[in-house]
Scaffold this active site. Structure first.
Site, PDB file in Angstrom:
ATOM      1  N   LYS A  45       0.374  70.295  30.995  1.00  0.00           N
ATOM      2  CA  LYS A  45       1.293  69.171  30.793  1.00  0.00           C
ATOM      3  C   LYS A  45       0.809  67.913  31.499  1.00  0.00           C
ATOM      4  O   LYS A  45       0.246  67.989  32.594  1.00  0.00           O
ATOM      5  CB  LYS A  45       2.692  69.524  31.321  1.00  0.00           C
ATOM      6  N   ARG A  59      19.346  58.907  32.724  1.00  0.00           N
ATOM      7  CA  ARG A  59      20.045  57.955  31.846  1.00  0.00           C
ATOM      8  C   ARG A  59      21.142  58.699  31.088  1.00  0.00           C
ATOM      9  O   ARG A  59      21.213  59.915  31.144  1.00  0.00           O
ATOM     10  CB  ARG A  59      19.059  57.375  30.820  1.00  0.00           C
ATOM     11  N   VAL A  74      21.597  60.530  24.100  1.00  0.00           N
ATOM     12  CA  VAL A  74      22.100  60.422  22.729  1.00  0.00           C
ATOM     13  C   VAL A  74      23.227  61.434  22.482  1.00  0.00           C
ATOM     14  O   VAL A  74      24.249  61.115  21.882  1.00  0.00           O
ATOM     15  CB  VAL A  74      20.949  60.639  21.717  1.00  0.00           C
TER      16      VAL A  74
HETATM   17  C1  MV4 Z   1       7.536  74.404  28.352  1.00  0.00           C
HETATM   18  C2  MV4 Z   1       7.698  75.378  27.347  1.00  0.00           C
HETATM   19  C3  MV4 Z   1       7.356  76.670  27.654  1.00  0.00           C
HETATM   20  N1  MV4 Z   1       6.850  76.980  28.872  1.00  0.00           N
HETATM   21  N2  MV4 Z   1       7.053  74.749  29.550  1.00  0.00           N
HETATM   22  C4  MV4 Z   1       8.717  70.622  25.658  1.00  0.00           C
HETATM   23  C5  MV4 Z   1       8.903  69.183  26.070  1.00  0.00           C
HETATM   24  C6  MV4 Z   1       8.943  69.157  27.537  1.00  0.00           C
HETATM   25  N3  MV4 Z   1      10.251  68.765  27.951  1.00  0.00           N
HETATM   26  C7  MV4 Z   1       8.617  70.534  27.988  1.00  0.00           C
HETATM   27  N4  MV4 Z   1       8.580  71.383  26.833  1.00  0.00           N
HETATM   28  C8  MV4 Z   1       8.319  72.711  26.934  1.00  0.00           C
HETATM   29  N5  MV4 Z   1       7.863  73.115  28.144  1.00  0.00           N
HETATM   30  C9  MV4 Z   1       6.709  76.010  29.783  1.00  0.00           C
HETATM   31  N6  MV4 Z   1       6.198  76.328  30.975  1.00  0.00           N
HETATM   32  C10 MV4 Z   1       8.210  74.987  26.112  1.00  0.00           C
HETATM   33  C11 MV4 Z   1       8.493  73.647  25.892  1.00  0.00           C
HETATM   34  C12 MV4 Z   1       8.965  73.347  24.564  1.00  0.00           C
HETATM   35  C13 MV4 Z   1      10.264  72.946  24.329  1.00  0.00           C
HETATM   36  C14 MV4 Z   1      11.170  72.774  25.356  1.00  0.00           C
HETATM   37  C15 MV4 Z   1      12.453  72.369  25.109  1.00  0.00           C
HETATM   38  C16 MV4 Z   1      12.855  72.140  23.808  1.00  0.00           C
HETATM   39  C17 MV4 Z   1      11.972  72.279  22.770  1.00  0.00           C
HETATM   40  C18 MV4 Z   1      10.676  72.688  23.015  1.00  0.00           C
HETATM   41  C19 MV4 Z   1       9.791  72.839  21.953  1.00  0.00           C
HETATM   42  C20 MV4 Z   1       8.527  73.222  22.199  1.00  0.00           C
HETATM   43  C21 MV4 Z   1       8.093  73.472  23.498  1.00  0.00           C
END
Ligand code: MV4
Length: 448
Positions: free
Chosen positions: A158, A292, A295
């Protein structure tokens, strides 16, 4: 108290804020781009100031132009809304420097939560569970690979300045790591001008559960329950609901306490959202904190009966929260559908244009937040959300039936929308069973 407030935004959220201000007796100043001369927010505010050309970078993201509108109109506060400058620390600081109250947390907190690695670190120190992963930032691929081996595959790479899915890649095994790392890093450098990355174990098929919190300047922090936002496509939320069907009372209370702990750890003030990933096992982890209003806030308003925008403005003015935790008694079930100008049959391609005719539903337990009207133009320059349709029922089953009824009444002539697609989801067995996770839409679309 605040007497006059400028809304540094457009569309439905600007309208939502203007409405709250009108009810509070606060004068409003709208800002608009040349494309938004006839927009609803421009017309509904007490005063309106043109801040630049159509492109967001020249108008709704143009801090100098917005600040000069604020100073010349003599406002004492600025509400940033959502998107645009709503999580921009520099803008928050600029407001304070000009002696104008920013309706949001101070710039240090915006910076802290904007840096996902720092936020993660802060939460570890506060005793908030985070996703197992590395405890420092990595820039070098070989160094990162060693860390990934320690964490165990699959891993997710990330961007430190990411969030919302940008600069993020999954590596299922060591062989995939190098390419995933380099792609994520390049994407992050392009989008944020920063190549700092961090690594976590990748959690498969989680749910996205977020807790709404409200914190005033007197040290009071309360939560308003959770929203399940797992129904998303490309990190764009589509349907949100409260409560989620998956939490038992024990886990719900633990998550709520954790959300408040997270907010307290940074001396948070303002409306805020603590996002969690929830595993099938019931384990949950802090993911991000949004500094914030969001939506999807109406979902929480429908179950709690609170006006969160009024509450947010009131605490920004220095007042105490109007309710204590014991006064918050969520009731029934709320669902929100985001109606977008897009074509689900053409890969959700945006469909801006002229709305020649419009009918929006109403009736018991139905709410519509939007800035469109019959005869308006939907610009291709801004996001494609046309309206939020929110329903409230005594239970989930009633809310689902109400949402189907309401979606069935919508008439939008002149442009294509996702209304029929949303209706199909509300009829899908997996959705109706509540048996979904963040991969739901992908699966739903592949069976279309
Ligand atoms: C993750 C994950 C699985 N494992 N981290 C997506 C955006 C960002 N906010 C972080 N996200 C994710 N982080 C780990 N360690 C899966 C996602 C993710 C996700 C998270 C929330 C809502 C939709 C998502 C769609 C794909 C991946």
């Amino acid at each position: 108290m605040i007497q006059k407030l400028l809304i540094a935004n457009r569309g439905e959220i600007a309208v939502r804020i203007i409405r709250a201000c009108r009810e509070m007796g606060i004068e409003t100043v709208a800002v608009y781009s040349t494309a938004d001369r006839d927009a609803l927010h421009t017309q509904l505010a007490d005063e309106s100031v043109c801040i630049g050309e159509t492109k967001s970078s020249e108008s709704y993201l143009n801090m100098e132009s917005i600040m000069s509108a604020a100073v010349s109109s003599g406002v004492d506060a600025i509400h940033p809304g959502v998107g645009f400058l709503s999580e921009n620390a520099e803008f928050a600081e600029l407001c304070e420097q000009c002696g104008i109250k920013y309706v949001g947390p101070n710039s240090e907190i915006i910076n802290l939560m904007g840096n996902k690695a720092l936020a993660r670190d802060t939460m570890i120190k506060a005793g908030v569970p985070v996703i197992p992963g590395c405890d420092s930032v990595v820039e070098d691929c070989n160094e990162a690979k060693i860390i990934a081996d320690e964490i165990g595959y699959p891993v997710i790479i990330k961007a430190v300045l990411g969030g919302g899915g940008k600069g993020m890649r999954v590596a299922n095994c060591e062989e995939e790591f190098e390419s995933a790392f380099n792609t994520a890093k390049k994407e992050s450098e392009m989008a944020f001008g920063d190549g700092q990355m961090y690594i976590e174990h990748y959690i498969e098929h989680p749910r996205h559960i977020e807790f709404q919190i409200m914190a005033d300047s007197h040290g009071n922090i309360i939560h308003l329950g959770e929203r399940d936002c797992s129904v998303q496509r490309n990190h764009q939320k589509m349907i949100e609901e409260s409560p989620t069907i998956v939490l038992d009372e024990d886990t719900r209370n633990k998550m709520a306490e954790t959300a408040i702990k997270a907010a307290r750890a940074v001396n948070y003030e303002n409306a805020g959202t603590v996002e969690f990933l929830l595993e099938k096992s019931g384990a949950f982890y802090f993911m991000e904190m949004n500094t914030r209003i969001q939506v999807e806030h109406p979902v929480t308003e429908m179950v709690t009966g609170l006006d969160m925008i009024k509450e947010q403005i009131s605490i920004a003015a220095g007042n105490e929260l109007s309710v204590s935790q014991e006064d918050v008694l969520p009731k029934g079930h709320a669902i929100e559908c985001r109606i977008n100008a897009e074509n689900p049959r053409k890969n959700f391609c945006p469909c801006p244009g002229h709305i020649s005719g419009l009918y929006m539903p109403g009736g018991n337990g139905v709410r519509v937040d939007s800035a469109i009207y019959s005869g308006c133009d939907v610009s291709p320059f801004y996001d494609s959300m046309l309206a939020k349709l929110i329903v409230h029922g005594r239970n989930r089953s009633e809310a689902i039936k109400k949402m189907r009824r309401a979606l069935g009444e919508v008439v939008i002539e002149g442009i294509t929308s996702n209304v029929d697609y949303l209706y199909e989801i509300l009829c899908d067995n997996t959705f109706v069973a509540g048996d979904y996770d963040v991969s739901f839409i992908e699966g739903f679309n592949s069976q279309l």
